[in-house]
Design a protein around this motif. Structure first.
Motif, PDB file in Angstrom:
ATOM      1  N   ASP A 120       0.836  -1.208   0.000  1.00 45.36           N
ATOM      2  CA  ASP A 120       0.000   0.000   0.000  1.00 45.36           C
ATOM      3  C   ASP A 120       0.868   1.254   0.000  1.00 45.36           C
ATOM      4  OD1 ASP A 120      -2.345  -1.227  -0.119  1.00 45.36           O
ATOM      5  OD2 ASP A 120      -2.896  -0.987   1.990  1.00 45.36           O
ATOM      6  N   GLN A 133      -8.517   4.897   2.905  1.00 43.07           N
ATOM      7  CA  GLN A 133      -8.817   4.865   4.344  1.00 43.07           C
ATOM      8  C   GLN A 133      -8.150   6.066   5.026  1.00 43.07           C
ATOM      9  OE1 GLN A 133      -7.647   1.049   5.910  1.00 43.07           O
ATOM     10  NE2 GLN A 133      -9.284  -0.024   4.844  1.00 43.07           N
ATOM     11  N   GLY A 151     -17.887  -0.798  -0.354  1.00 44.06           N
ATOM     12  CA  GLY A 151     -18.462  -2.136  -0.436  1.00 44.06           C
ATOM     13  C   GLY A 151     -18.013  -2.991   0.744  1.00 44.06           C
ATOM     14  N   PRO A 152     -18.406  -4.264   0.748  1.00 44.88           N
ATOM     15  CA  PRO A 152     -18.055  -5.137   1.873  1.00 44.88           C
ATOM     16  C   PRO A 152     -16.544  -5.314   2.010  1.00 44.88           C
ATOM     17  CG  PRO A 152     -19.087  -6.377   0.104  1.00 44.88           C
ATOM     18  CD  PRO A 152     -19.212  -4.945  -0.263  1.00 44.88           C
ATOM     19  N   GLY A 153     -16.089  -5.273   3.241  1.00 39.44           N
ATOM     20  CA  GLY A 153     -14.675  -5.543   3.514  1.00 39.44           C
ATOM     21  C   GLY A 153     -13.710  -4.470   3.034  1.00 39.44           C
ATOM     22  N   THR A 154     -14.202  -3.274   2.749  1.00 44.20           N
ATOM     23  CA  THR A 154     -13.297  -2.221   2.285  1.00 44.20           C
ATOM     24  C   THR A 154     -12.651  -1.494   3.471  1.00 44.20           C
ATOM     25  OG1 THR A 154     -15.258  -0.835   2.014  1.00 44.20           O
ATOM     26  CG2 THR A 154     -14.313  -1.757   0.008  1.00 44.20           C
ATOM     27  N   GLY A 155     -12.966  -1.933   4.676  1.00 46.82           N
ATOM     28  CA  GLY A 155     -12.302  -1.373   5.853  1.00 46.82           C
ATOM     29  C   GLY A 155     -13.042  -0.198   6.466  1.00 46.82           C
ATOM     30  N   THR A 157     -15.114  -0.221   9.087  1.00 45.15           N
ATOM     31  CA  THR A 157     -15.000  -0.248  10.550  1.00 45.15           C
ATOM     32  C   THR A 157     -13.569   0.068  10.975  1.00 45.15           C
ATOM     33  OG1 THR A 157     -16.582  -2.049  10.420  1.00 45.15           O
ATOM     34  CG2 THR A 157     -15.653  -1.616  12.572  1.00 45.15           C
ATOM     35  N   THR A 158     -12.604  -0.508  10.253  1.00 47.53           N
ATOM     36  CA  THR A 158     -11.191  -0.250  10.564  1.00 47.53           C
ATOM     37  C   THR A 158     -10.931   1.265  10.502  1.00 47.53           C
ATOM     38  OG1 THR A 158     -10.723  -2.331   9.451  1.00 47.53           O
ATOM     39  CG2 THR A 158      -8.838  -0.897   9.883  1.00 47.53           C
ATOM     40  N   GLU A 531     -23.602 -11.716   6.721  1.00 42.92           N
ATOM     41  CA  GLU A 531     -22.787 -12.396   5.701  1.00 42.92           C
ATOM     42  C   GLU A 531     -22.832 -13.892   5.939  1.00 42.92           C
ATOM     43  OE1 GLU A 531     -19.042 -10.515   6.308  1.00 42.92           O
ATOM     44  OE2 GLU A 531     -19.281  -9.349   4.479  1.00 42.92           O
TER      45      GLU A 531
HETATM   46  N1  LIG Z   1      -5.715  -1.295   5.312  1.00 37.94           N
HETATM   47  C1  LIG Z   1      -5.907  -2.578   5.585  1.00 37.94           C
HETATM   48  N2  LIG Z   1      -4.912  -3.475   5.421  1.00 37.94           N
HETATM   49  C2  LIG Z   1      -5.098  -4.789   5.680  1.00 37.94           C
HETATM   50  N3  LIG Z   1      -6.250  -5.319   6.127  1.00 37.94           N
HETATM   51  C3  LIG Z   1      -7.296  -4.478   6.314  1.00 37.94           C
HETATM   52  C4  LIG Z   1      -7.181  -3.064   6.056  1.00 37.94           C
HETATM   53  N4  LIG Z   1      -8.371  -2.502   6.325  1.00 37.94           N
HETATM   54  C5  LIG Z   1      -9.198  -3.480   6.734  1.00 37.94           C
HETATM   55  N5  LIG Z   1      -8.553  -4.660   6.732  1.00 37.94           N
HETATM   56  C6  LIG Z   1      -9.099  -5.970   7.108  1.00 37.94           C
HETATM   57  O1  LIG Z   1     -10.178  -6.264   6.228  1.00 37.94           O
HETATM   58  C7  LIG Z   1     -11.250  -6.889   6.926  1.00 37.94           C
HETATM   59  C8  LIG Z   1     -12.522  -6.054   6.721  1.00 37.94           C
HETATM   60  O2  LIG Z   1     -12.337  -4.806   7.383  1.00 37.94           O
HETATM   61  P1  LIG Z   1     -13.561  -4.046   8.049  1.00 37.94           P
HETATM   62  O3  LIG Z   1     -14.353  -4.959   8.921  1.00 37.94           O
HETATM   63  O4  LIG Z   1     -13.025  -2.800   8.651  1.00 37.94           O
HETATM   64  O5  LIG Z   1     -14.382  -3.710   6.715  1.00 37.94           O
HETATM   65  P2  LIG Z   1     -15.890  -3.203   6.575  1.00 37.94           P
HETATM   66  O6  LIG Z   1     -15.933  -2.375   5.339  1.00 37.94           O
HETATM   67  O7  LIG Z   1     -16.322  -2.556   7.848  1.00 37.94           O
HETATM   68  O8  LIG Z   1     -16.624  -4.553   6.359  1.00 37.94           O
HETATM   69  P3  LIG Z   1     -18.195  -4.870   6.305  1.00 37.94           P
HETATM   70  O9  LIG Z   1     -18.390  -5.438   4.967  1.00 37.94           O
HETATM   71  O10 LIG Z   1     -18.345  -5.865   7.392  1.00 37.94           O
HETATM   72  O11 LIG Z   1     -18.951  -3.629   6.524  1.00 37.94           O
HETATM   73  C9  LIG Z   1     -10.829  -6.975   8.374  1.00 37.94           C
HETATM   74  O12 LIG Z   1     -10.306  -8.261   8.592  1.00 37.94           O
HETATM   75  C10 LIG Z   1      -9.736  -5.930   8.505  1.00 37.94           C
HETATM   76  O13 LIG Z   1      -8.797  -6.266   9.499  1.00 37.94           O
END
Ligand SMILES: Nc1ncnc2c1ncn2[C@@H]1O[C@H](COP(=O)(O)OP(=O)(O)OP(=O)(O)O)[C@@H](O)[C@H]1O
Length: 595
Positions: A120, A133, A151-155, A157-158, A531
């Motif tokens: 990254d 992010q 979208g899903p898993g785009t981070g 919550t992180t 999910e």
């Molecule tokens: N920058 C990053 N680098 C590596 N892994 C990441 C990064 N950001 C998020 N992740 C990982 O990706 C996964 C999804 O992150 P997260 O739960 O924050 O996404 P989300 O968009 O909130 O998901 P959801 O679809 O559940 O709403 C988690 O396992 C998280 O640790």
């Protein structure tokens, strides 16, 4: 005229539109064809405004050619005012440093340095890929109102955790005396449904652990999310303890799954926030919009469509996270989701044809059991039986595990059962009609009873998965919660188990259950915020309204799948749905951005 307008406004609300274009009075055409005397189209605006039906304290409003019930117009105006004010203001936390407005923050840089992968960082340096992010945290830190969509898993919550942790770090940098003067810094998390609140709670707990947040910062970041109704202390339909006259005592609110919130609830929530409160909306703007009128998140995110490269590094209130960390966006589920989302029928067709299961039933059954990531089943009465068989086998495995439950292993077995339950879920686009939820649930029960695993006449039986269909705050259960019925190892009576967001078990005797139904299949709407490992989408077996079947529905279903996605549906009907982008009539984006 009055009756017509009232009828049309009510009709549009049922269609989830907050208003309608005066120039689209198609019903009037119909009436005119039947010799009902009405004014010509071009005379309507003038004639209507001459009546006392329009204007202040009148039942209707005509604004930009759109006709509203006044109540909905007022709500749209209130939301637009809140958003415009918040997007143009920096957060009211006066202790935030001025350089944040220039998009600079050592604290944020520090948070990203430790976690961004080498790849990254290299991408960022080469400017081939922006770290969205990072941009999102800076964008939200510098606006009183902001949105993080993705979208899903785009981070999402992180990113929220990093955002909150930087805010808290800035707050803690103040000398204790000043902190005392500022008073307690209160952050709250909320979501529209109980299930979404639980999922946010789970994601926050695991995200905070992963990010190694220090204890003093952690003490300020909540992990438990509540529903909007609970946050505002609902006193019955549309009446809340916290409201425009009695504001919520909070400094920051993060609202997850914002795409599910309708205009009415959003305006209530916004009116209850004190002027110092920073609001961050989180959600996927491409998902299905709220069940009630409005399409708020998508409309607030409208400027993203035209965001040029030159503006990507400038601070702005809305950020889209584009990289999925959960599934490979170039993997088949990711590609299909992208193709559906963009309405590229050719790509969807290609993926479907490539993954179409032939006509050999044994082969098709084997594939459904453990085949490729993406599978497409052409519908006929025989292939629906294949899906029923797949679900029945899954259910039988659950029934077999239930027999292992004892007093000493109860919690572990129940957790394992829930894990198993979430391995496979059938979603249907509709409740009734051919291949709707009700029909599918009946087919599975019938088959289980033929196999002697369930007594057909029993409403409650061991292994029955149920979906709660109302909020029962007193029980800690919410609309959309899933439970399993199992004999209690202590009393041997049939009870229903639930697992809450913190991993605790809730056990209820069936007499105490809120309204519920079996859930071998659920609607795509109900699946929002959940999910499953393998998701099977059943398209309707007959023509249902185009309004109902749009690309947002199919996109939402695909993005519920973690590892496998199967679609059962007629190819032409599926492609028609992909081409159908559901548009809801509303004046919000015009009020916000003149679009
Ligand atoms: N920058 C990053 N680098 C590596 N892994 C990441 C990064 N950001 C998020 N992740 C990982 O990706 C996964 C999804 O992150 P997260 O739960 O924050 O996404 P989300 O968009 O909130 O998901 P959801 O679809 O559940 O709403 C988690 O396992 C998280 O640790």
């Amino acid at each position: 005229m009055i009756v017509l307008l009232a009828l049309r406004c009510s009709y549009e609300l049922n269609q989830q539109n907050t208003c309608f274009l005066l120039t689209q009075l198609t019903w009037v055409d119909w009436l005119m064809h039947h010799n009902v005397l009405l004014p010509e189209h071009y005379e309507w605006a003038e004639r209507l405004q001459a009546t006392d039906l329009f204007g202040e304290d009148a039942p209707f409003v005509l604004d930009n050619g759109l006709v509203y019930f006044s109540r909905y117009h007022n709500m749209e105006l209130a939301v637009a005012e809140f958003v415009i004010a918040g997007q143009t203001r920096k957060p009211a936390h006066h202790w935030l440093p001025a350089e944040l407005l220039d998009g600079q923050s050592e604290i944020v840089d520090g948070l990203f340095q430790s976690t961004s992968s080498e790849a990254d960082k290299l991408d960022e340096q080469l400017n081939t890929e922006i770290d969205w992010q990072y941009r999102a945290v800076l964008n939200s830190l510098s606006h009183q109102f902001s949105v993080i969509t993705g979208g899903p898993g785009t981070g999402k919550t992180t990113t929220v955790i990093k955002l909150l942790s930087s805010l808290v770090q800035y707050y803690l940098e103040q000398p204790t005396l000043i902190q005392k003067q500022i008073g307690q810094f209160t952050i709250k998390l909320a979501a529209p449904t109980g299930k979404a609140a639980l999922r946010l709670t789970e994601s926050m707990l695991s995200g905070i652990d992963k990010l190694n947040i220090s204890d003093d910062i952690r003490a300020y970041i909540p992990t438990e999310a509540s529903t909007i109704h609970r946050l505002l202390k609902s006193r019955g339909r549309n009446d809340f303890y916290y409201n425009s006259n009695n504001k919520l005592p909070i400094d920051v609110l993060v609202l997850d799954e914002a795409s599910m919130v309708d205009l009415s609830l959003m305006s209530k929530l916004m009116s209850a926030l004190p002027s110092r409160c920073q609001l961050v909306l989180i959600g996927d703007k491409e998902q299905l919009a709220s069940v009630e009128a409005g399409n708020l998140l998508a409309e607030i995110c409208a400027p993203l469509q035209s965001l040029g490269i030159e503006r990507q590094n400038a601070l702005q209130p809305v950020t889209e996270l584009k990289k999925s960390y959960r599934f490979d966006s170039n993997g088949e589920i990711g590609l299909l989701a992208k193709a559906v989302n963009k309405g590229v029928g050719k790509a969807v067709e290609h993926l479907l044809i490539e993954n179409c299961l032939g006509t050999d039933d044994a082969n098709r059954q084997r594939y459904l059991e453990s085949g490729s990531v993406l599978t497409w089943l052409d519908p006929n009465s025989h292939s629906i039986k294949l899906i029923v068989e797949r679900v029945v086998r899954h259910q039988v495995a659950i029934l077999d595990s239930i027999s292992e439950i004892t007093e000493s292993n109860e919690l572990n077995v129940v957790k394992a059962l829930f894990k198993k339950l979430y391995e496979l879920q059938v979603l249907s686009c509709v409740r009734q009609s051919i291949y709707g939820v009700e029909e599918f649930n009946k087919l599975v029960k019938e088959r289980l009873s033929q196999l002697g695993r369930v007594a057909w006449q029993d409403e409650h039986y061991a292994g029955r998965p149920i979906l709660v269909t109302e909020n029962a705050y007193h029980l800690g259960l919410y609309n959309g919660d899933i439970g399993i019925q199992i004999p209690d190892p202590v009393s041997d009576q049939l009870v229903t188990y639930f697992i809450d967001g913190k991993g605790d078990m809730i056990k209820l005797f069936n007499q105490r259950l809120p309204t519920h139904e079996s859930v071998y299949a659920m609607t795509v709407h109900k699946s929002q915020g959940s999910e499953f490992d393998h998701t099977i989408l059943i398209m309707p077996g007959d023509d249902v309204g185009v309004k109902l079947l749009g690309r947002e529905l199919i996109y939402t279903a695909i993005t519920r799948a973690k590892t496998r996605f199967t679609i059962f549906g007629d190819k032409d009907r599926t492609l028609r749905a992909v081409n159908n982008h559901t548009v809801r009539q509303s004046g919000l984006s015009k009020l916000l951005y003149g679009l």
